[in-house]
Design a protein around this motif. Structure first.
Motif, PDB file in Angstrom:
ATOM      1  N   TRP A 140      77.269  14.854  -6.195  1.00  0.00           N
ATOM      2  CA  TRP A 140      78.055  14.340  -5.066  1.00  0.00           C
ATOM      3  C   TRP A 140      79.502  14.832  -5.158  1.00  0.00           C
ATOM      4  O   TRP A 140      80.127  15.142  -4.146  1.00  0.00           O
ATOM      5  CB  TRP A 140      78.032  12.809  -5.054  1.00  0.00           C
ATOM      6  CG  TRP A 140      76.927  12.252  -4.217  1.00  0.00           C
ATOM      7  CD1 TRP A 140      75.787  11.643  -4.655  1.00  0.00           C
ATOM      8  CD2 TRP A 140      76.838  12.252  -2.796  1.00  0.00           C
ATOM      9  NE1 TRP A 140      74.993  11.274  -3.595  1.00  0.00           N
ATOM     10  CE2 TRP A 140      75.615  11.630  -2.441  1.00  0.00           C
ATOM     11  CE3 TRP A 140      77.669  12.720  -1.781  1.00  0.00           C
ATOM     12  CZ2 TRP A 140      75.214  11.474  -1.117  1.00  0.00           C
ATOM     13  CZ3 TRP A 140      77.259  12.560  -0.459  1.00  0.00           C
ATOM     14  CH2 TRP A 140      76.051  11.941  -0.143  1.00  0.00           C
ATOM     15  N   ALA A 141      80.041  14.894  -6.368  1.00  0.00           N
ATOM     16  CA  ALA A 141      81.397  15.418  -6.541  1.00  0.00           C
ATOM     17  C   ALA A 141      81.473  16.873  -6.102  1.00  0.00           C
ATOM     18  O   ALA A 141      82.440  17.297  -5.450  1.00  0.00           O
ATOM     19  CB  ALA A 141      81.829  15.272  -8.003  1.00  0.00           C
ATOM     20  N   LEU A 142      80.451  17.662  -6.441  1.00  0.00           N
ATOM     21  CA  LEU A 142      80.414  19.061  -6.014  1.00  0.00           C
ATOM     22  C   LEU A 142      80.374  19.168  -4.495  1.00  0.00           C
ATOM     23  O   LEU A 142      81.095  19.958  -3.892  1.00  0.00           O
ATOM     24  CB  LEU A 142      79.186  19.757  -6.604  1.00  0.00           C
ATOM     25  CG  LEU A 142      79.247  20.197  -8.065  1.00  0.00           C
ATOM     26  CD1 LEU A 142      77.891  20.758  -8.485  1.00  0.00           C
ATOM     27  CD2 LEU A 142      80.337  21.234  -8.272  1.00  0.00           C
ATOM     28  N   GLY A 143      79.494  18.359  -3.895  1.00  0.00           N
ATOM     29  CA  GLY A 143      79.281  18.462  -2.462  1.00  0.00           C
ATOM     30  C   GLY A 143      80.420  17.939  -1.615  1.00  0.00           C
ATOM     31  O   GLY A 143      80.631  18.400  -0.494  1.00  0.00           O
ATOM     32  N   THR A 144      81.168  16.963  -2.121  1.00  0.00           N
ATOM     33  CA  THR A 144      82.209  16.329  -1.310  1.00  0.00           C
ATOM     34  C   THR A 144      83.634  16.681  -1.729  1.00  0.00           C
ATOM     35  O   THR A 144      84.559  16.513  -0.948  1.00  0.00           O
ATOM     36  CB  THR A 144      82.063  14.792  -1.356  1.00  0.00           C
ATOM     37  OG1 THR A 144      82.140  14.362  -2.724  1.00  0.00           O
ATOM     38  CG2 THR A 144      80.730  14.355  -0.780  1.00  0.00           C
ATOM     39  N   VAL A 145      83.823  17.169  -2.954  1.00  0.00           N
ATOM     40  CA  VAL A 145      85.177  17.446  -3.444  1.00  0.00           C
ATOM     41  C   VAL A 145      85.378  18.932  -3.723  1.00  0.00           C
ATOM     42  O   VAL A 145      86.269  19.568  -3.169  1.00  0.00           O
ATOM     43  CB  VAL A 145      85.487  16.626  -4.721  1.00  0.00           C
ATOM     44  CG1 VAL A 145      86.875  16.955  -5.230  1.00  0.00           C
ATOM     45  CG2 VAL A 145      85.360  15.137  -4.445  1.00  0.00           C
ATOM     46  N   ASP A 170      84.825  21.669  -0.569  1.00  0.00           N
ATOM     47  CA  ASP A 170      85.812  21.767   0.508  1.00  0.00           C
ATOM     48  C   ASP A 170      86.880  22.828   0.246  1.00  0.00           C
ATOM     49  O   ASP A 170      87.190  23.627   1.136  1.00  0.00           O
ATOM     50  CB  ASP A 170      86.456  20.396   0.765  1.00  0.00           C
ATOM     51  CG  ASP A 170      85.533  19.473   1.544  1.00  0.00           C
ATOM     52  OD1 ASP A 170      84.624  19.989   2.228  1.00  0.00           O
ATOM     53  OD2 ASP A 170      85.714  18.250   1.471  1.00  0.00           O
ATOM     54  N   PRO A 171      87.487  22.879  -0.948  1.00  0.00           N
ATOM     55  CA  PRO A 171      88.448  23.962  -1.213  1.00  0.00           C
ATOM     56  C   PRO A 171      87.811  25.350  -1.146  1.00  0.00           C
ATOM     57  O   PRO A 171      88.451  26.313  -0.693  1.00  0.00           O
ATOM     58  CB  PRO A 171      88.946  23.652  -2.631  1.00  0.00           C
ATOM     59  CG  PRO A 171      88.717  22.201  -2.817  1.00  0.00           C
ATOM     60  CD  PRO A 171      87.466  21.904  -2.054  1.00  0.00           C
ATOM     61  N   LEU A 172      86.575  25.483  -1.595  1.00  0.00           N
ATOM     62  CA  LEU A 172      85.892  26.774  -1.517  1.00  0.00           C
ATOM     63  C   LEU A 172      85.692  27.195  -0.069  1.00  0.00           C
ATOM     64  O   LEU A 172      85.888  28.366   0.287  1.00  0.00           O
ATOM     65  CB  LEU A 172      84.540  26.685  -2.229  1.00  0.00           C
ATOM     66  CG  LEU A 172      84.571  26.581  -3.753  1.00  0.00           C
ATOM     67  CD1 LEU A 172      83.169  26.325  -4.300  1.00  0.00           C
ATOM     68  CD2 LEU A 172      85.146  27.853  -4.366  1.00  0.00           C
ATOM     69  N   LYS A 173      85.320  26.256   0.773  1.00  0.00           N
ATOM     70  CA  LYS A 173      85.136  26.576   2.189  1.00  0.00           C
ATOM     71  C   LYS A 173      86.458  26.871   2.876  1.00  0.00           C
ATOM     72  O   LYS A 173      86.523  27.706   3.781  1.00  0.00           O
ATOM     73  CB  LYS A 173      84.424  25.411   2.891  1.00  0.00           C
ATOM     74  CG  LYS A 173      82.952  25.276   2.514  1.00  0.00           C
ATOM     75  CD  LYS A 173      82.320  24.092   3.206  1.00  0.00           C
ATOM     76  CE  LYS A 173      82.316  24.270   4.716  1.00  0.00           C
ATOM     77  NZ  LYS A 173      81.698  23.113   5.399  1.00  0.00           N
ATOM     78  N   GLY A 181      85.555  30.273   3.723  1.00  0.00           N
ATOM     79  CA  GLY A 181      84.730  29.915   4.860  1.00  0.00           C
ATOM     80  C   GLY A 181      83.348  29.473   4.413  1.00  0.00           C
ATOM     81  O   GLY A 181      83.157  28.986   3.287  1.00  0.00           O
ATOM     82  N   ALA A 182      82.336  29.674   5.262  1.00  0.00           N
ATOM     83  CA  ALA A 182      80.972  29.275   4.922  1.00  0.00           C
ATOM     84  C   ALA A 182      80.429  30.035   3.721  1.00  0.00           C
ATOM     85  O   ALA A 182      79.504  29.558   3.044  1.00  0.00           O
ATOM     86  CB  ALA A 182      80.058  29.478   6.125  1.00  0.00           C
ATOM     87  N   PHE A 183      81.016  31.194   3.419  1.00  0.00           N
ATOM     88  CA  PHE A 183      80.558  31.973   2.265  1.00  0.00           C
ATOM     89  C   PHE A 183      80.836  31.241   0.940  1.00  0.00           C
ATOM     90  O   PHE A 183      80.256  31.575  -0.089  1.00  0.00           O
ATOM     91  CB  PHE A 183      81.220  33.349   2.254  1.00  0.00           C
ATOM     92  CG  PHE A 183      80.767  34.226   3.390  1.00  0.00           C
ATOM     93  CD1 PHE A 183      79.593  34.958   3.294  1.00  0.00           C
ATOM     94  CD2 PHE A 183      81.506  34.293   4.563  1.00  0.00           C
ATOM     95  CE1 PHE A 183      79.173  35.763   4.345  1.00  0.00           C
ATOM     96  CE2 PHE A 183      81.085  35.091   5.622  1.00  0.00           C
ATOM     97  CZ  PHE A 183      79.909  35.824   5.519  1.00  0.00           C
ATOM     98  N   GLY A 184      81.720  30.259   0.980  1.00  0.00           N
ATOM     99  CA  GLY A 184      81.966  29.449  -0.202  1.00  0.00           C
ATOM    100  C   GLY A 184      80.742  28.653  -0.630  1.00  0.00           C
ATOM    101  O   GLY A 184      80.652  28.215  -1.785  1.00  0.00           O
TER     102      GLY A 184
END
Length: 430
Positions: A377-382, A385-388, A392-395
């Motif tokens: 959940w930490a990966l998916g929500t925290v 976001d900076p990677l995206k 962008g979506a390539f993150g």
């Protein structure tokens, strides 16, 4: 060995009873997630000191306290039994539901409302570990393959059904302007009914047998052998973590990150996104039920591997489509395909769980699920976001591809363990 008609009927009734609690847990969990924008202003208004922080803590506490719940109820399940654990956790969830439905808001009792709301969320998170894990392990130790896979897959499908009903309830309440408290009152009614009904369950026979053997041999010369047979394989535990880590990320991908593209690029409203997610959740439940039936004729590990291979293909084309595709209908179709073929250990979870010793199984499996899903959940929500924001979506590739690799390796590992056990079993029968 085939089930008799009477056994099949009893096992079907047991599966239905266990599915009620599993449905409730995920109904409550996602009901709060989807309705946070309505509930949080009641208990964490903007004008109150620390409301933003406390509101987010209430939202995330369900996942943060899962590992603690796993250790507590895992230990109870391994010492006192599976039956008492699933009954207690269902009743705890029901108490939390009743409290949340009747709890006065911040304007009435101030910070006490915030503390009690957070406490209810913590109870829900902790009890969820005993509920879902307990239901699956109970059926694992009660039934035999191949129908074992069917029964456990049906319980797993109740999680998706709970999420679907939560989303549908949220949509209904928003559309007609009803009070969110009615939804939690409904959840508490299910919990009480399910908890009372579960008192009719008998203890899982495999657990009972292993417990009696342990007590009989506790002070005998077989103690050392018994201790060795109950030793947890650390490699198996680590690979189980890898399998469980994909679940929250799959939810975030299907119900958060892809819908964000529909909002940002195509101007979808909140209602439009809810409608899309309702369709996605409906597809998920249909797929889960279909897999539960297919598993009667196809190996569950083969099903998991086929889905994972197709998911990898979808992941490779996902970012370019999210970034450049001019048609929202294509992105919605992609969202559906990801829902059909997302990474998931089900329906092979009973195979994974069976490679852990019976008298430590509940604790190990529950903690692996709790710890891995909290981290994911930490990966998916925290982290994502900076990677995206930068790529962008390539993150998405930075997280989805490593998760796929770990998941695939974990499935291969347990597949090899299963083949070794089958070979050993065949040799002993000759």
């Amino acid at each position: 060995m085939k089930e008799s008609d009477n056994e099949r009927l009893q096992h079907a009734k047991t599966t239905a009873l266990l599915s009620v609690g599993t449905f409730l847990e995920f109904f409550d969990l996602f009901l709060y997630v989807h309705m946070a924008q309505i509930i949080n202003p009641v208990f964490f208004p903007q004008g109150a000191s620390g409301s933003w922080l406390l509101g987010n803590f209430a939202l995330l506490s369900t996942f943060m306290f899962r590992p603690i719940g796993a250790l507590i109820f895992g230990r109870i399940g391994d010492v006192l039994g599976r039956k008492i654990t699933v009954i207690v956790t269902t009743m705890m969830s029901g108490i939390a539901c009743v409290t949340m439905a009747a709890l006065p808001g911040y304007e009435s009792i101030g910070m006490s409302a915030q503390v009690l709301m957070i406490l209810c969320r913590v109870i829900q998170g902790m009890s969820a570990m005993g509920e879902v894990t307990g239901a699956e392990i109970y059926l694992l130790e009660l039934t035999k393959p191949p129908r074992r896979y069917f029964y456990i897959a049906m319980v797993a499908s109740a999680t998706g059904l709970g999420g679907l009903f939560a989303l549908a309830t949220c949509n209904f309440i928003l559309k007609f302007g009803l009070s969110w408290r009615y939804a939690f009152a409904f959840g508490s009614l299910i919990a009480v009914t399910g908890g009372v009904a579960r008192t009719a369950l008998r203890e899982a026979p495999e657990f009972t047998r292993e417990k009696m053997i342990m007590l009989r041999n506790k002070s005998s010369s077989l103690t050392k052998t018994m201790t060795t047979s109950n030793k947890v394989n650390i490699r198996s535990f680590m690979w189980l973590l890898a399998i469980n880590a994909v679940l929250p990320m799959m939810f975030c991908l299907r119900c958060i990150h892809i819908p964000e593209t529909l909002q940002n690029r195509f101007g979808f409203s909140t209602q439009d996104v809810i409608n899309c997610n309702l369709a996605v959740s409906t597809v998920e439940v249909i797929v889960d039920v279909a897999l539960a039936c297919i598993v009667l004729i196809i190996s569950p590990i083969k099903i998991v591997k086929y889905r994972a291979h197709i998911f990898l293909a979808l992941v490779l084309i996902l970012p370019p489509i999210l970034e450049y595709c001019p048609y929202s209908s294509v992105i919605i179709l992609l969202q559906m395909l990801v829902t059909i073929f997302y990474l998931c250990g089900s329906p092979a979870t009973p195979i994974f769980y069976s490679h852990f010793p019976t008298l430590k199984r509940f604790t190990v499996v529950a903690f692996a699920f709790a710890f891995a899903t909290a981290a994911s959940w930490a990966l998916g929500t925290v982290v994502l976001d900076p990677l995206k924001a930068r790529f962008g979506a390539f993150g998405l590739w930075a997280i989805l591809i490593p998760l796929y690799i770990l998941f695939a390796l974990a499935v291969v590992y347990f597949e090899r363990l299963e083949k070794k056990r089958d070979t050993a079993s065949a040799g002993s029968n000759e």
